[in-house]
Design a protein around this motif. Structure first.
Motif, PDB file in Angstrom:
ATOM      1  N   GLN A  32      61.186 -47.253  28.137  1.00  0.00           N
ATOM      2  CA  GLN A  32      62.168 -47.212  27.046  1.00  0.00           C
ATOM      3  C   GLN A  32      61.539 -47.678  25.730  1.00  0.00           C
ATOM      4  O   GLN A  32      61.772 -47.097  24.673  1.00  0.00           O
ATOM      5  N   ARG A  36      61.007 -45.437  22.289  1.00  0.00           N
ATOM      6  CA  ARG A  36      61.652 -45.831  21.029  1.00  0.00           C
ATOM      7  C   ARG A  36      60.651 -46.117  19.917  1.00  0.00           C
ATOM      8  O   ARG A  36      60.975 -45.988  18.742  1.00  0.00           O
ATOM      9  N   HIS A  37      59.467 -46.600  20.297  1.00  0.00           N
ATOM     10  CA  HIS A  37      58.478 -47.011  19.275  1.00  0.00           C
ATOM     11  C   HIS A  37      57.148 -46.304  19.520  1.00  0.00           C
ATOM     12  O   HIS A  37      56.152 -46.944  19.880  1.00  0.00           O
ATOM     13  N   GLU A 417      67.437 -50.282  28.387  1.00  0.00           N
ATOM     14  CA  GLU A 417      67.987 -50.103  27.033  1.00  0.00           C
ATOM     15  C   GLU A 417      68.337 -51.451  26.422  1.00  0.00           C
ATOM     16  O   GLU A 417      68.087 -51.703  25.250  1.00  0.00           O
TER      17      GLU A 417
END
Length: 429
Positions: A32, A36-37, A417
Motif C-alpha cells: 500500500q 501511494r508513494h 490502508e
C-alpha cells in the motif's frame, strides 16, 4: 525474491521507509505504501528465507465476516472492510477462494441468548447476509451437524493466505520495492552525521542492523513483527507493553474419506468467560478439513511442535506477572485445554457435540499454529489491534503494529490502508 539483495549489496542500501516483517500485514502495508508513494524507496526486512512463514502461513485460512468483534472497535471495522477488499483482490488476481459460509451453532439451550446477542452484534458491525436459522435449516446446510439454532453467515469464506501474501510481495516488488530476506533485525540506532557521507547521514538517519551485521539506512520504520512485536519495540527504545505471550493451537484433521461430513465452517457459540473461541470445523482450499484448535501456552515463540522449547521465550512468559493473572483467572479452562492437548478422545468429545458421527478413528493429529497474543500487566488479553510509536530520536521515526491477532489476515488490506494513512500523518511523507 529477484529483488532480494545479498548481504554485501545491502550493506549501504538506503530507503525512505523500512517495513520489518514479511507476514501478510507487513507485506500488505508495504504494498500500500509503495502504491501511494511511487517516488519514495521502500524495503521489507524479513528474518526468514521465506515470506509469510509464521502466523500468515500457519492459520486456518478463514475469511472472517466480522461478527464477533466489539462494535466500533478497529477489529470490527477493519474486518468487515478487509473481507470485502480480500474477495475483490482475489477476484482481480485470480487467487482461488471459496465462499463456503459459516454456521455458529448453539447445541445447548443456554447458548441461545448468547447466539442472539451475537446476531445483534453482527448487524451492528454491518456484516452482510446474517440470519438465525433453526434445527431443520442447519441440517439442510450441514447434513451431519446437530444444533438447536445457528447463526448463518454466508459471506464467510476460505483462502490460502500464504498465496495472498505472496501476491502482495509480487505487487510490492513490481512497484519498485525491495525485499531483504534472511535479515533479522537486532539493532536500530541513529547514524552519526559523518557516517556514509554527511548528506546521507542526515537524509537517512536511522541505521537498522541485522544479526549478521548487515546494515541499511532509512528515514522511517514500520514494524509488523507479530510474535516479536514487543521485542522490536524494546530494541527501538519504545515500551515493551503490551507483551506478547505465545499460545500454540494444535489442529486435528479429518481423514480424507470422512471430509464429506463438513461442507462449510462450523463454529461453537463463544463463551465470554473464556479467552479463546473453542473448537471448530474448518474446510481448507485443498479439500481437507481442520478441527480445532486447542490453545496452550507455547514454550517457544515459533514453537510449532509439542516439545519445542526456548529458555528465553519460556522465561519471558513465566516471569511476566500478566500471564499469571490470566492463568489464575482461567485455571480450569487452561487445565482442560492441556488435558485435551494430550488426549485425542477429549478433543473428539468436543466435536461430537456438533457432529455426533465423528469418532476417534476418523481423525489424525494435524498442523499447529502459534498465536501472538498481546497481554497487559493486569492479565487482560489485548483484544483490539494496537498501533503506536514512541518518543526520542528513533521512537519518533517508528510506527509499531503492536497487536494484530486474528482476523488480521482477513483485514490485511484494510489494515494496510490504515497504516499508510498513519505513516503519512506521523512522518509527513
Amino acid at each position: 525474491a529477484a529483488a532480494a539483495l545479498a548481504g554485501e549489496a545491502a550493506a549501504a542500501a538506503t530507503f525512505d521507509v523500512a517495513v520489518v516483517g514479511a507476514g501478510i500485514v507487513g507485506l500488505g502495508a508495504a504494498r500500500q505504501l509503495v502504491l501511494r508513494h511511487p517516488a519514495l524507496s521502500f524495503a521489507v526486512l524479513e528474518k526468514e528465507r521465506q515470506l509469510a512463514h509464521h502466523q500468515s502461513g500457519h492459520n486456518s485460512g478463514v475469511i472472517h465476516s466480522g461478527i464477533y468483534y466489539t462494535p466500533g472497535s478497529l477489529k470490527a471495522k477493519l474486518c468487515v472492510q478487509g473481507a470485502a477488499l480480500c474477495y475483490e483482490y482475489c477476484d482481480q488476481k485470480g487467487i482461488p477462494y471459496k465462499q463456503c459460509g459459516k454456521l455458529i451453532v448453539a447445541v445447548e439451550q443456554d447458548e441461545i441468548p448468547r447466539l442472539k446477542a451475537l446476531y445483534e452484534r453482527g448487524l451492528q458491525n454491518n456484516v452482510r447476509g446474517l440470519k438465525l436459522i433453526g434445527a431443520k435449516e442447519i441440517q439442510a446446510k450441514e447434513p451431519f451437524c446437530r444444533g438447536l439454532m445457528a447463526l448463518d453467515s454466508p459471506y464467510t469464506g476460505i483462502v490460502d493466505y500464504r498465496q495472498v501474501a505472496q501476491s502482495y510481495a509480487e505487487d510490492f516488488q513490481e512497484a519498485g520495492g525491495t525485499i531483504l530476506t534472511d535479515f533479522e533485525v537486532t539493532d536500530m540506532e541513529m547514524a552519526k552525521e559523518s557516517s556514509s557521507g554527511s548528506e546521507d547521514g542526515l537524509k537517512y538517519p536511522v541505521i537498522v542492523r541485522s544479526s549478521k551485521g548487515e546494515e541499511i539506512y532509512c528515514r522511517h520504520i514500520v514494524t509488523c513483527a507479530g510474535l516479536y512485536s514487543d521485542r522490536l519495540s524494546e530494541i527501538s527504545g519504545c515500551s515493551p507493553e503490551p507483551r506478547i505471550v505465545p499460545f500454540r493451537g494444535d489442529y486435528l484433521v479429518l481423514k480424507p474419506e470422512k471430509c464429506y461430513m463438513v461442507k462449510g465452517n462450523i463454529y461453537p457459540v463463544p463463551n465470554p468467560r473464556f479467552p479463546f473461541l473453542g473448537f471448530h470445523f474448518t474446510p481448507r482450499m485443498d479439500g481437507s478439513v481442520w478441527l480445532g484448535p486447542n490453545a496452550v501456552l507455547a514454550f517457544k515463540r515459533e514453537g510449532y511442535k509439542l516439545f519445542d522449547f526456548s529458555a528465553t521465550d519460556f522465561l519471558d512468559a513465566v516471569l511476566y506477572s500478566g500471564l499469571w493473572k490470566l492463568v489464575l483467572r482461567n485455571l480450569s479452562y487452561g487445565l482442560n485445554e492441556m488435558y485435551r492437548a494430550c488426549f485425542l478422545s477429549a478433543q473428539v468429545k468436543e466435536l461430537q457435540k456438533f457432529i455426533p458421527e465423528v469418532t476417534v478413528n476418523d481423525v489424525l493429529r494435524g498442523p499447529s499454529g502459534v498465536r501472538a497474543q498481546a497481554l497487559d500487566s493486569d492479565g487482560n488479553l489485548v483484544d483490539d489491534f494496537v498501533f503506536d510509536g514512541g518518543t526520542g530520536d528513533i521512537g519518533s521515526r517508528i510506527l509499531h503494529v503492536r497487536n494484530a491477532p486474528s482476523p488480521a489476515a482477513t483485514s490485511s488490506l484494510a489494515i494496510a490502508e490504515m497504516i499508510a494513512d498513519e505513516v503519512k500523518r506521523r512522518f509527513e511523507l
